[in-house]
Write a protein that holds these residues in place. Structure first.
Motif, short mmCIF file in Angstrom:
data_model
loop_
_atom_site.label_atom_id
_atom_site.label_comp_id
_atom_site.label_asym_id
_atom_site.label_seq_id
_atom_site.Cartn_x
_atom_site.Cartn_y
_atom_site.Cartn_z
N PHE A 107 13.34 6.89 -4.58
CA PHE A 107 12.83 5.95 -3.34
C PHE A 107 14.33 5.57 -2.62
CE2 PHE A 107 9.29 5.89 -5.74
CZ PHE A 107 8.23 5.92 -4.98
N LYS A 108 14.18 5.59 -1.26
CA LYS A 108 15.21 5.17 -0.56
C LYS A 108 15.13 3.68 0.31
CE LYS A 108 14.82 9.15 2.51
NZ LYS A 108 13.79 10.11 1.69
N VAL A 109 13.84 3.36 0.42
CA VAL A 109 13.59 2.34 1.06
C VAL A 109 12.98 1.23 0.17
CG1 VAL A 109 12.55 0.92 3.03
CG2 VAL A 109 13.10 3.41 3.15
N ILE A 110 11.77 1.25 -0.71
CA ILE A 110 11.13 0.28 -1.13
C ILE A 110 11.58 -0.02 -2.51
CG2 ILE A 110 9.01 1.03 0.06
CD1 ILE A 110 7.75 1.71 -2.70
N GLY A 165 0.67 -1.09 -0.06
CA GLY A 165 0.03 0.06 0.01
C GLY A 165 1.02 1.39 -0.14
N THR A 166 0.19 2.26 -0.46
CA THR A 166 0.91 3.63 -0.58
C THR A 166 1.21 4.16 1.00
OG1 THR A 166 -1.25 4.64 -0.65
CG2 THR A 166 -0.24 4.11 -2.93
N THR A 167 0.16 3.78 1.86
CA THR A 167 0.17 4.30 3.19
C THR A 167 1.54 3.62 4.00
OG1 THR A 167 -0.89 2.54 4.18
CG2 THR A 167 -2.06 4.60 3.34
N SER A 168 1.84 2.45 3.54
CA SER A 168 3.05 1.90 4.23
C SER A 168 4.25 2.63 3.40
CB SER A 168 3.16 0.24 3.96
OG SER A 168 2.11 -0.18 4.60
N THR A 169 4.10 2.72 2.06
CA THR A 169 5.24 3.35 1.44
C THR A 169 5.49 4.65 1.94
OG1 THR A 169 4.46 2.31 -0.52
CG2 THR A 169 6.01 4.21 -0.71
N ARG A 170 4.60 5.69 2.14
CA ARG A 170 4.84 6.89 2.75
C ARG A 170 5.36 7.08 4.17
NH1 ARG A 170 0.17 9.70 3.26
NH2 ARG A 170 1.20 11.71 3.37
N THR A 171 5.16 6.04 5.06
CA THR A 171 5.64 5.77 6.14
C THR A 171 6.97 5.33 6.00
OG1 THR A 171 3.53 5.08 7.31
CG2 THR A 171 5.30 4.59 8.57
N LEU A 172 7.45 4.52 5.29
CA LEU A 172 8.86 3.93 5.19
C LEU A 172 9.80 5.24 4.73
CD1 LEU A 172 8.30 0.43 3.82
CD2 LEU A 172 9.29 1.15 6.20
N GLU A 173 9.38 5.92 3.52
CA GLU A 173 9.84 7.08 2.95
C GLU A 173 10.10 8.16 4.03
OE1 GLU A 173 11.64 6.64 0.06
OE2 GLU A 173 11.08 4.41 0.10
N SER A 174 9.21 8.32 4.89
CA SER A 174 9.13 9.55 5.87
C SER A 174 10.20 9.27 7.00
CB SER A 174 7.82 9.74 6.44
OG SER A 174 6.80 10.14 5.77
N VAL A 175 10.42 7.91 7.25
CA VAL A 175 11.17 7.58 8.31
C VAL A 175 12.73 7.12 8.07
CG1 VAL A 175 9.39 7.22 9.98
CG2 VAL A 175 10.56 5.12 8.84
N ALA A 176 12.98 7.41 6.74
CA ALA A 176 14.50 6.76 6.24
C ALA A 176 15.38 7.83 6.18
CB ALA A 176 14.18 6.14 4.82
N ASP A 177 16.51 7.35 6.35
CA ASP A 177 17.85 8.33 6.30
C ASP A 177 18.25 8.22 4.89
OD1 ASP A 177 19.39 5.85 5.85
OD2 ASP A 177 20.36 6.12 7.91
N GLU A 178 19.29 8.79 4.24
CA GLU A 178 19.69 8.95 3.06
C GLU A 178 20.00 7.54 2.47
OE1 GLU A 178 22.85 10.48 5.90
OE2 GLU A 178 20.79 11.06 5.36
N ASN A 179 20.65 6.56 3.33
CA ASN A 179 21.21 5.47 2.95
C ASN A 179 19.96 4.35 2.96
OD1 ASN A 179 23.81 6.26 3.04
ND2 ASN A 179 23.62 6.22 5.46
N GLY A 180 18.60 4.71 3.20
CA GLY A 180 17.59 3.78 3.20
C GLY A 180 17.23 3.16 4.56
N MET A 181 18.02 3.34 5.40
CA MET A 181 17.91 2.69 6.95
C MET A 181 16.50 3.37 7.56
SD MET A 181 20.16 0.31 7.35
CE MET A 181 19.75 -0.10 5.66
N VAL A 182 15.77 2.85 8.21
CA VAL A 182 14.41 3.29 8.74
C VAL A 182 14.84 3.35 10.23
CG1 VAL A 182 13.19 2.60 6.65
CG2 VAL A 182 13.19 1.27 9.04
N ARG A 183 14.20 4.65 10.62
CA ARG A 183 14.26 5.06 12.57
C ARG A 183 12.93 4.65 13.05
NH1 ARG A 183 15.87 8.99 9.75
NH2 ARG A 183 13.90 10.15 10.07
#
Length: 341
Positions: free
Chosen positions: A287-290, A253-271
């Protein structure tokens, strides 16, 4: 980038009005995001496209039965209230129809005085802040009185409230379902895990801003509404471990995507953590994560269509949508699925 760049012609009869009895029997259009190549499958085939070591990310928000029908104290006039966002314990930001009957000071009675709301303020876009009075637990009162807030393009009554919830819904707070997840059954998720695919959860409480039309011709002038998200430490670790091991992150889903991309650093690691996001993803976004996305078919000229176009390219998406229309796929919340990989 102009709004009309994201237009396609959608016959009204393709808007799904009712959910299928078997969640995982929806059709699924598989789109190769690099080549634009397309395949036509059934949703339960999604397992064939997931590899051991991949991580599937689910949004475990739960939809509140947030639509309340009440009567104005004194006149008995019918008023519809849609809960959007909890501001304090008993104060909610709401959408009220008709607004002219809900000026500050107006009191609205629901269900033989089980719940009474008083309008205390008018905020942006005419939304009302309402303070509620009740006895007991608010969520239990809401379960008794509230209806599911189905999108306006669904005109049929929903027979079973749970059919507008994912099978993994956990945390109350959404005004709409994260509909890509509606295709999963518990059995399918079990098979996916048995194949060696990890499952991580995020929470994003979906607001109605998701469905608001874009009203500006230049999409860069569009302002996204903020939505609350949270991600637990163990889920962040699961996602980060997958990336570091070379596995793919497949967002449901787009909602999971927006969450992941909101919490990721430039290397794609999520906080891990929680907060509010207004992220707007449109073509040109890196895209940094997905790596892949499971999603439904979205409205013409919507921010959701812009997000999937950012992942697979606008031309590939519009060609796939034209084919979906030609093949009579079912669109929107109760419609068929798309796997972009």
């Amino acid at each position: 980038m102009n709004l009309h760049d994201f237009y396609f012609d959608l016959p009204e009869e393709l808007i799904a009005q009712d959910p299928l009895e078997d969640r995982s029997s929806s059709r699924m259009l598989v789109l190769d995001k690099k080549t634009g190549e397309r395949q036509h499958k059934i949703f339960k085939d999604v397992i064939d496209y997931l590899n051991p070591g991949d991580c599937l990310v689910l949004n475990n928000t739960r939809v509140l039965p947030a639509r309340l029908i009440g009567a104005k104290e004194g006149t008995g006039a019918k008023i519809e209230v849609l809960l959007l966002k909890r501001k304090q314990d008993n104060v909610w930001e709401t959408l009220v129809k008709p607004g002219k009957k809900a000026r500050p000071g107006a009191r609205i009675v629901f269900g033989d005085n089980l719940l009474v709301g008083e309008v205390i303020d008018v905020v942006e876009e005419g939304n009302r802040l309402i303070r509620f009075e009740y006895e007991g637990i608010f969520e239990e009162v809401l379960d008794q009185l509230g209806e599911m807030p189905l999108p306006p393009y669904i005109t049929h009554q929903l027979k079973d409230k749970e059919r507008y919830q994912t099978v993994y819904a956990k945390h109350n707070g959404s005004a709409a379902a994260p509909t890509a997840g509606l295709h999963f059954t518990k059995e399918l998720l079990k098979k996916i895990q048995e194949k060696g695919i990890k499952i991580a959860n995020v929470t994003l409480h979906v607001g109605l801003g998701t469905f608001r039309p874009v009203k500006v011709e230049n999409i860069l002038d569009h302002h996204m509404h903020s939505e609350f998200y949270s991600i637990e430490e163990e889920d962040a670790k699961c996602i980060n471990d997958t990336k570091q091991a070379g596995g793919r992150i497949i967002s449901v889903g787009t909602t999971s995507t927006r969450t992941l991309e909101s919490v990721a650093d430039e290397n794609g690691m999520v906080r891990a953590g929680s907060g509010w996001t207004e992220i707007f993803i449109y073509p040109g976004y890196q895209f940094k994560v997905i790596d892949g996305l499971i999603t439904n078919f979205h409205l013409p000229e919507s921010t959701l269509l812009m997000l999937v176009s950012a992942l697979a390219g606008r031309e590939h998406i519009l060609e796939a949508y034209q084919e979906a229309v030609k093949e009579r796929y079912r669109f929107f919340s109760f419609g068929d699925a798309m796997l972009i990989i």
